[in-house]
Design a protein around this motif. Structure first.
Motif, mmCIF file in Angstrom:
data_model
loop_
_atom_site.group_PDB
_atom_site.id
_atom_site.type_symbol
_atom_site.label_atom_id
_atom_site.label_comp_id
_atom_site.label_asym_id
_atom_site.label_seq_id
_atom_site.Cartn_x
_atom_site.Cartn_y
_atom_site.Cartn_z
ATOM 1 N N GLU A 1 -60.335 58.326 -11.656
ATOM 2 C CA GLU A 1 -61.685 59.093 -11.273
ATOM 3 C C GLU A 1 -62.588 59.228 -12.444
ATOM 4 N N ALA A 2 -62.032 59.292 -13.633
ATOM 5 C CA ALA A 2 -63.227 59.671 -15.166
ATOM 6 C C ALA A 2 -64.144 58.253 -14.816
ATOM 7 N N LYS A 3 -63.726 57.047 -14.294
ATOM 8 C CA LYS A 3 -64.765 56.106 -14.299
ATOM 9 C C LYS A 3 -65.775 56.153 -13.173
ATOM 10 N N LYS A 4 -65.353 56.817 -12.074
ATOM 11 C CA LYS A 4 -66.126 56.739 -11.073
ATOM 12 C C LYS A 4 -67.545 57.475 -11.179
ATOM 13 N N PRO A 5 -68.442 57.124 -10.461
ATOM 14 C CA PRO A 5 -69.592 57.820 -10.851
ATOM 15 C C PRO A 5 -69.606 59.136 -9.963
ATOM 16 N N ARG A 6 -70.132 60.120 -10.740
ATOM 17 C CA ARG A 6 -70.240 61.456 -10.184
ATOM 18 C C ARG A 6 -71.553 62.110 -10.021
ATOM 19 N N GLN A 7 -71.646 62.885 -8.753
ATOM 20 C CA GLN A 7 -72.914 63.574 -8.495
ATOM 21 C C GLN A 7 -72.745 64.781 -9.150
#
Length: 128
Positions: free
Chosen positions: A103-109
């Motif tokens: 989760e920490a590496k996924k792009p976040r809006q």
């Protein structure tokens, strides 16, 4: 590395089985599950095969045409690729891999405020 006498032994396939899923299939005829070791370390997957010597076996092999020589195959894995499972069936070793991005590496809006937030008071007076 002086190990593989014949390039391409044993033969293998790599296929994509889903959006983030892959399968490595290696022809391991003559090797049982106990003869194969699979090790995943950092971004490297190492698969080794070595026949266990059977002691006290009666009968001699009159002709040995089936190669069951030891092998070592090393695969470089992309980041976040994990081994999900491994199985041997019909002389083929299947190693299923899955790419799971933390989760920490996924792009976040990042939400943009709608202007209802209280404005910040900026004190422009220099502290004397």
């Amino acid at each position: 590395d002086g190990f593989e006498a014949t390039p391409g032994y044993p033969p293998y396939n790599i296929e994509r089985t889903g959006e983030n899923q892959y399968r490595i299939t290696i022809a391991v005829a003559g090797f049982g599950e106990s003869d194969i070791s699979i090790e995943s370390k950092e971004n490297t997957l190492t698969i080794k095969g070595a026949k266990q010597a059977k002691e006290g076996e009666a009968g001699a092999v009159l002709y040995q045409g089936i190669a069951a020589r030891a092998f070592e195959r090393v695969f470089q894995l992309a980041d976040h690729v994990q081994v999900k499972s491994a199985s041997v069936e019909n002389g083929l070793l299947h190693v299923d891999l899955v790419r799971e991005i933390p989760e920490a590496k996924k792009p976040r809006q990042i939400p943009i405020g709608n202007g209802n937030a209280k404005p910040q008071v900026v004190d422009t007076k220099a502290a004397a």
